[in-house]
Design an enzyme around this catalytic site. Structure first.
Site, PDB file in Angstrom:
ATOM      1  N   ASP A   1       0.782  -1.249   0.000  1.00 42.13           N
ATOM      2  CA  ASP A   1       0.000   0.000   0.000  1.00 42.13           C
ATOM      3  C   ASP A   1       0.814   1.300   0.000  1.00 42.13           C
ATOM      4  O   ASP A   1       0.427   2.263   0.684  1.00 42.13           O
ATOM      5  CB  ASP A   1      -0.968   0.019   1.190  1.00 42.13           C
ATOM      6  CG  ASP A   1      -2.031  -1.072   1.107  1.00 42.13           C
ATOM      7  OD1 ASP A   1      -1.887  -1.985   0.291  1.00 42.13           O
ATOM      8  OD2 ASP A   1      -3.009  -1.013   1.887  1.00 42.13           O
TER       9      ASP A   1
ATOM     10  N   ASP B   1      -4.767  -0.956  -1.972  1.00 46.95           N
ATOM     11  CA  ASP B   1      -6.158  -0.745  -1.609  1.00 46.95           C
ATOM     12  C   ASP B   1      -6.874  -0.241  -2.866  1.00 46.95           C
ATOM     13  O   ASP B   1      -6.382   0.676  -3.528  1.00 46.95           O
ATOM     14  CB  ASP B   1      -6.179   0.360  -0.531  1.00 46.95           C
ATOM     15  CG  ASP B   1      -6.874  -0.052   0.750  1.00 46.95           C
ATOM     16  OD1 ASP B   1      -7.160  -1.245   0.937  1.00 46.95           O
ATOM     17  OD2 ASP B   1      -7.132   0.852   1.576  1.00 46.95           O
TER      18      ASP B   1
ATOM     19  N   HIS C   1     -10.575   0.646  -3.384  1.00 49.01           N
ATOM     20  CA  HIS C   1     -11.946   0.734  -2.876  1.00 49.01           C
ATOM     21  C   HIS C   1     -12.923   1.324  -3.895  1.00 49.01           C
ATOM     22  O   HIS C   1     -12.594   2.284  -4.591  1.00 49.01           O
ATOM     23  CB  HIS C   1     -11.987   1.611  -1.621  1.00 49.01           C
ATOM     24  CG  HIS C   1     -11.255   1.044  -0.445  1.00 49.01           C
ATOM     25  ND1 HIS C   1     -11.351  -0.272  -0.057  1.00 49.01           N
ATOM     26  CD2 HIS C   1     -10.425   1.637   0.465  1.00 49.01           C
ATOM     27  CE1 HIS C   1     -10.604  -0.457   1.022  1.00 49.01           C
ATOM     28  NE2 HIS C   1     -10.025   0.673   1.352  1.00 49.01           N
TER      29      HIS C   1
ATOM     30  N   HIS D   1     -10.584   6.915   0.775  1.00 47.91           N
ATOM     31  CA  HIS D   1      -9.179   6.803   0.369  1.00 47.91           C
ATOM     32  C   HIS D   1      -9.033   5.693  -0.665  1.00 47.91           C
ATOM     33  O   HIS D   1      -9.837   4.759  -0.696  1.00 47.91           O
ATOM     34  CB  HIS D   1      -8.298   6.503   1.592  1.00 47.91           C
ATOM     35  CG  HIS D   1      -8.633   5.192   2.243  1.00 47.91           C
ATOM     36  ND1 HIS D   1      -9.649   5.055   3.166  1.00 47.91           N
ATOM     37  CD2 HIS D   1      -8.113   3.948   2.090  1.00 47.91           C
ATOM     38  CE1 HIS D   1      -9.738   3.799   3.545  1.00 47.91           C
ATOM     39  NE2 HIS D   1      -8.818   3.086   2.905  1.00 47.91           N
TER      40      HIS D   1
ATOM     41  N   LYS E   1      -6.943  -5.207  -3.353  1.00 44.74           N
ATOM     42  CA  LYS E   1      -7.767  -5.638  -2.213  1.00 44.74           C
ATOM     43  C   LYS E   1      -8.746  -4.536  -1.828  1.00 44.74           C
ATOM     44  O   LYS E   1      -8.592  -3.384  -2.239  1.00 44.74           O
ATOM     45  CB  LYS E   1      -6.884  -6.011  -1.030  1.00 44.74           C
ATOM     46  CG  LYS E   1      -6.071  -4.836  -0.510  1.00 44.74           C
ATOM     47  CD  LYS E   1      -5.109  -5.263   0.565  1.00 44.74           C
ATOM     48  CE  LYS E   1      -4.222  -4.118   0.992  1.00 44.74           C
ATOM     49  NZ  LYS E   1      -4.948  -2.969   1.566  1.00 44.74           N
TER      50      LYS E   1
ATOM     51  N   CYS F   1      -2.439  -2.530   7.498  1.00 45.41           N
ATOM     52  CA  CYS F   1      -2.287  -3.484   6.386  1.00 45.41           C
ATOM     53  C   CYS F   1      -0.989  -4.282   6.447  1.00 45.41           C
ATOM     54  O   CYS F   1      -0.956  -5.433   6.022  1.00 45.41           O
ATOM     55  CB  CYS F   1      -2.457  -2.760   5.054  1.00 45.41           C
ATOM     56  SG  CYS F   1      -4.199  -2.293   4.805  1.00 45.41           S
TER      57      CYS F   1
HETATM   58  C1  VGL Z   1      -4.986   0.830   5.394  1.00 45.35           C
HETATM   59  C2  VGL Z   1      -6.517   1.973   6.659  1.00 45.35           C
HETATM   60  C3  VGL Z   1      -7.492   1.779   5.707  1.00 45.35           C
HETATM   61  C4  VGL Z   1      -3.575   0.363   5.227  1.00 45.35           C
HETATM   62  C5  VGL Z   1      -5.956   0.598   4.438  1.00 45.35           C
HETATM   63  O1  VGL Z   1      -3.115   0.223   4.073  1.00 45.35           O
HETATM   64  O2  VGL Z   1      -2.886   0.139   6.248  1.00 45.35           O
HETATM   65  N1  VGL Z   1      -5.285   1.512   6.509  1.00 45.35           N
HETATM   66  N2  VGL Z   1      -7.195   1.082   4.599  1.00 45.35           N
HETATM   67 ZN    ZN Z   2      -8.600   1.039   2.970  1.00 46.83          ZN
END
Ligand code: VGL
Ligand code: ZN
Length: 190
Positions: A10, A52, A54, A71, A95, A143
């Site tokens: 991420d 991520d 979303h 985000h 993901k 994550c």
């Molecule tokens: C994450 C919060 C929400 C991460 C992903 O990548 O750690 N944290 N979504």
């Molecule tokens: Zn997230």
């Protein structure tokens, strides 16, 4: 002989300073990860980025009662890897695509093939005979933690690269506690 892979968790614009859910100093790990990736590439070892990905009204967003601002929305600049990271050939594991379910771990994601196929991360790694994963990226207490614990559960030797991770620390000490938990479950912290 160890068969290692590098998992870069991420390192997306929205998790770096200036992004929607910035991890403090999140961009400071980029040169370290850059050097790691070049080293892995030179040795023909697999590199995987998790990202991520979303949908616009994801369950983890505040508008739906979740803990986070919107985000890493699909197709937005916040989804993209940080531009300072210039990675050699790598696989991408997406993901968090289910609008109604959060997914912190890369092992809940799918690796995209060049032919458009999608495969769970664990089966991708098994297919490449990987037995050891080196984990870097964001965020230590979310994550990275979830990915490391799932890697251990799936039977991979797991190394957490402590200079190549940063945490959110919503509650002070979260990242320290996450490191202790990962170590306690059998991860090597280097
Ligand atoms: C994450 C919060 C929400 C991460 C992903 O990548 O750690 N944290 N979504
Ligand atoms: Zn997230």
């Amino acid at each position: 002989m160890e068969q290692p892979a590098l998992i870069i968790v991420d390192v997306q614009n929205d998790f770096c300073p200036g992004g929607a859910l910035a991890v403090p100093e999140g961009d400071q790990i980029i040169p370290i990860i850059q050097a790691l990736a070049e080293d892995f590439h030179r040795q023909d070892r697999p590199i995987i980025t998790t990202q991520d990905n979303h949908p616009p009204h994801h369950v983890s967003f505040a508008e739906r009662g979740g803990p986070w601002p919107p985000h890493c929305v699909q197709g937005t600049p916040g989804f993209a890897l940080h531009p300072a990271l210039k990675l050699p050939a790598h696989a991408v594991c997406l993901k968090g695509e289910d609008p109604d379910q959060d997914a912190y771990s890369g092992f809940e994601g799918l690796v995209e093939g060049v032919d458009g196929s999608r495969e769970p991360l664990a089966s991708f790694l098994h297919r490449l005979s990987v037995d050891t994963v080196y984990v870097a990226g964001l965020a230590t207490d979310y994550c990275v933690r979830a990915t490391v614990l799932d890697a251990l559960n799936a039977g991979f030797h797991t190394v957490v690269l402590k200079d190549a991770i940063r945490g959110v620390d919503v509650h002070p000490g979260d990242s320290e506690r996450a490191l202790e938990e990962m170590a306690g479950r059998g991860a090597a912290i280097r």
